[in-house]
Design an enzyme around this catalytic site. Structure first.
Site, PDB file in Angstrom:
ATOM      1  CG  ASN A 140      30.243  28.565  38.338  1.00  0.00           C
ATOM      2  OD1 ASN A 140      30.884  29.167  37.495  1.00  0.00           O
ATOM      3  ND2 ASN A 140      29.193  27.816  38.038  1.00  0.00           N
ATOM      4  NE  ARG A 142      31.057  25.547  35.905  1.00  0.00           N
ATOM      5  CZ  ARG A 142      30.357  24.794  36.742  1.00  0.00           C
ATOM      6  NH1 ARG A 142      30.927  24.349  37.857  1.00  0.00           N
ATOM      7  NH2 ARG A 142      29.097  24.481  36.494  1.00  0.00           N
TER       8      ARG A 142
END
Length: 769
Positions: A36, A18
């Site tokens: 997520n 990320r």
């Protein structure tokens, strides 16, 4: 301006994915978010089309080093949502597909530098980690992979760590295992009476105790090791006596390649594997200057070596001048490795003198992986820490149903198949031990949890009716209302091998100790044809009687007696005379047992039938007085391989074949007869050991080549524990390739029983297509 949604599946959680996405999107002036979704990473991008295209290129080509992308799905968005900047959103748990959790990985260079830098606040910190390294699988409790769903949630971050954790430009951004000496787990040193020594410097004191000749239990990332010096014969024998482990070799941990080279030979490929982020145990050849205690790896030409993979291990060697320490799993033989502090302090009394433990919980115990290079080709002996739970991509070969396969009974793993991904578990072990059987069930629950699997359509298992895994499979098939599919042991071996090489049709040489055959006998030296869905037995070793059943594995002289008795060249009286003159000491009850054995053979009372390669190799080993009693799996055959190392290959044993029930069989009685003749002729033991192994290898290879010619198949593969043997593997490879066929070996799965569950799962799912 365009808007695009991207779903990325693979190893993309817990690896700095990320923050990587954040940096790339920001650099390209894209807006939107990343988060997520339980098992995938969702990315929404808004910006110029060319920038989105560049982002997709960078996504695949500049991803974090330990991430792995299995699929990228894009969708053009037509909504009117507008984003002012690019953000990292909190995780959501609303996706039900397949998830991929990264395995535990060795400490990275950056973290290693920090624990060795006196000016760094993580100096000498034994739990250092970031997005590029540290525990994953062993600490995760649920998805999505965030800190509050791991055992690190027990350790709230201090202000300094929290700042790093929330900074997208920091390598510790959402590094769930990160901590520092102020907020992380703590080490404690206990004596044998469970007294906390309140050591101010537990690692220093541990090394001092080790160097004084003590045996310590040391809790690591995914389990616990028993640790002691390698250069002191008395200490090693004390460990053997306490464990009841007479001769099984111990693995060792050495600080670096340079030190390992003082006692082993290491190829370039072996060096790369030793230093890899997975850090498995690598079975290496002992060097001519090998100087460890003989009892570390007795009567073998090899020793298992690993390099430090956790901060704690590295610090141990920073404080020590020892070339290596024994690092063997802390468990009662046959039972699971201990992971809780209560187990370590309570169950290792009388085994370890001191215990170095910490207060971080281990959710998924995970033994060290073991590999070996045979003829410069990597072979997994145990695929566990560093690799589990990374799945195999079955590439649409099987029906898209949920499958659970439970493996055989020894060296068990289980496999869950979901969305055409096969998740093979960590090493479970011997499930006829009750605690290991419970561990299997617990590990299945944990793997179901982290793969978001709630039920199964198919349960697969071995054909053996008495295996505990077979009984469990029947219970689970009723619980989930799932179809039960029993898969023949060697067929499963072959299919795991075929999957490794992405082929669907082959001739398989399946060679091991034992596997329940479809005729109810014990197979283990088989030539099979498989097209994945089914198999056909085309040849084998000559079936032989096993007087006393499994006693023949424990005392190979019983198998030697039976095979010689089957040989037309010997009379019964000649066999008895030979046994009494040369091998009587291998019978626990002497002459009386010899007489009883032949009465068993005549009456067929408690007499099994086997075509096992393992039993033949064991018999050769005993005939040469190399090994008369098996104390661990494969001992006699392993020592036979080592005994052949000095040989020049000057003798050949003639091969003889017969036809039995429409298949060709290799006459193993004839091989043993020639071994005995060479012994009587005074031929060097190493030469006979070499000739015996070559004869078995070439005999099986010839049957396989003839079968491939008849079937019109170009691939011939080798599987089963026998093919961890370098001489047998090379002989088989050379024979097959010289005959014009392509030789197939395992690449990313185990030749032994550790990958049987994978084969079972594929066969079971494939049959239902």
């Amino acid at each position: 301006m365009e808007s695009t949604k991207i779903l990325v599946q693979g190893i993309v959680q817990g690896v700095g994915f990320r923050p990587f996405v954040y940096r790339v999107a920001t650099e390209l002036k894209l807006k939107g978010y990343v988060r997520n979704l339980g098992n995938v990473v969702e990315i929404v991008l808004q910006g110029e089309k060319k920038n989105i295209e560049q982002f997709l290129y960078d996504l695949e080509n500049k991803k974090p080093p330990i991430s792995k992308i299995n699929s990228i799905k894009t969708q053009c968005l037509k909504n009117n949502d507008k984003y002012d900047e690019f953000k990292i959103y909190e995780s959501l748990d609303n996706f039900s597909g397949a998830s991929v959790i990264p395995p535990d990985l060795a400490i990275c260079d950056n973290c290693l530098k920090e624990i060795r830098d006196p000016n760094n606040r993580r100096y000498h910190h034994p739990f250092n980690a970031c997005t590029d390294c540290g525990p994953r699988f062993t600490v995760i409790e649920n998805l999505p992979y965030d800190r509050d769903k791991t055992t690190m949630d027990d350790f709230p971050l201090c202000d300094k760590c929290e700042k790093e954790y929330k900074d997208p430009l920091n390598r510790r951004y959402h590094a769930e295992a990160m901590c520092c000496p102020d907020c992380g787990p703590k080490l404690s040193l206990f004596d044998k009476d469970d007294n906390d020594l309140n050591s101010k410097h537990p690692l220093h004191d541990t090394v001092k105790l080790l160097d004084e000749g003590n045996i310590l239990s040391i809790k690591g990332i995914g389990g616990t090791h028993l640790v002691c010096k390698v250069t002191d014969e008395d200490v090693v024998n004390r460990l053997r006596k306490r464990l009841g482990r007479k001769s099984q070799p111990f693995a060792v941990m050495s600080p670096d390649i340079e030190t390992s080279l003082t006692f082993t030979e290491i190829s370039q490929k072996e060096k790369i594997t030793l230093k890899s982020k997975e850090r498995p145990i690598v079975v290496l050849k002992k060097s001519k200057d090998y100087y460890f205690a003989d009892s570390v790896a007795p009567n073998l030409h090899t020793i298992g070596v690993m390099l430090p993979y956790s901060p704690l291990h590295n610090l141990l060697f920073d404080f020590s001048d020892e070339p290596a320490y024994i690092m063997t799993s802390a468990n009662v033989p046959g039972e699971p490795m201990m992971i809780s502090n209560e187990e370590i302090l309570g169950n290792l009394k009388g085994i370890s003198d001191y215990s170095l433990i910490h207060n971080r919980r281990i959710v998924n115990r995970c033994d060290d992986s073991v590999v070996r290079y045979r003829n410069d080709f990597l072979s997994f002996i145990r695929r566990s820490r560093g690799y589990t739970p990374e799945p195999y991509d079955l590439k649409g070969k099987v029906l898209n149903k949920n499958v659970l396969a439970l493996g055989p009974e020894l060296d068990v793993t289980f496999t869950i198949v979901k969305n055409n991904l096969a998740y093979v578990s960590q090493h479970i072990g011997n499930t006829n031990k009750y605690k290991t059987y419970l561990f299997l069930q617990d590990a299945i629950k944990n793997m179901m949890n982290i793969t978001k699997t709630n039920d199964f359509d198919i349960i697969a298992c071995d054909m053996h009716p008495q295996f505990f895994t077979t009984k469990l499979a029947k219970e689970l098939s009723e619980k989930y209302n799932a179809e039960l599919v029993q898969v023949q042991h060697h067929h499963a071996h072959g299919v795991a091998l075929a999957n490794d090489n992405d082929i669907d049709e082959m001739i398989v040489i399946a060679s091991d100790g034992v596997g329940y055959g479809s005729d109810g006998t014990a197979w283990g030296g088989e030539i099979l044809y498989t097209d994945i869905e089914s198999f056909e037995r085309l040849g084998s070793l000559m079936p032989q009687k096993m007087p006393g059943g499994d006693l023949c594995a424990k005392y190979p002289v019983r198998m030697l007696a039976s095979i010689l008795d089957s040989c037309e060249s010997f009379s019964r009286d000649e066999v008895i005379k030979l046994l009494k003159e040369s091998y009587v000491d291998y019978f626990p009850h002497g002459d009386m047992e010899i007489e009883t054995l032949f009465k068993q053979l005549d009456s067929n009372l408690n007499v099994g039938i086997t075509s096992s390669t393992g039993r033949v190799l064991d018999s050769i080993s005993t005939a040469l007085n190399i090994c008369g009693e098996r104390n661990f799996e494969g001992e006699a055959a392993m020592k036979l391989e080592s005994a052949a190392i000095p040989a020049k290959g000057e003798y050949n044993i003639p091969l003889r074949f017969k036809k039995l029930n429409k298949r060709i069989v290799l006459d193993t009685g004839n091989i043993l007869k020639n071994v005995i003749d060479l012994i009587k002729d005074g031929v060097e033991k190493s030469e006979i050991a070499y000739a015996g192994q070559v004869a078995v290898s070439e005999g099986l290879s010839k049957i396989a080549v003839d079968a491939a010619s008849e079937k019109g198949v170009k691939y011939i593969g080798a599987t089963g524990g026998t093919f961890y043997n370098e001489l047998i593997s090379l002989t088989t490879k050379n024979y097959i390739e010289k005959s014009g066929f392509e030789f197939i070996q395992h690449k990313n799965s185990c030749a032994g029983d550790g990958s049987v569950s994978l084969g079972q799962a594929i066969v079971a799912a494939y049959k239902k297509k």
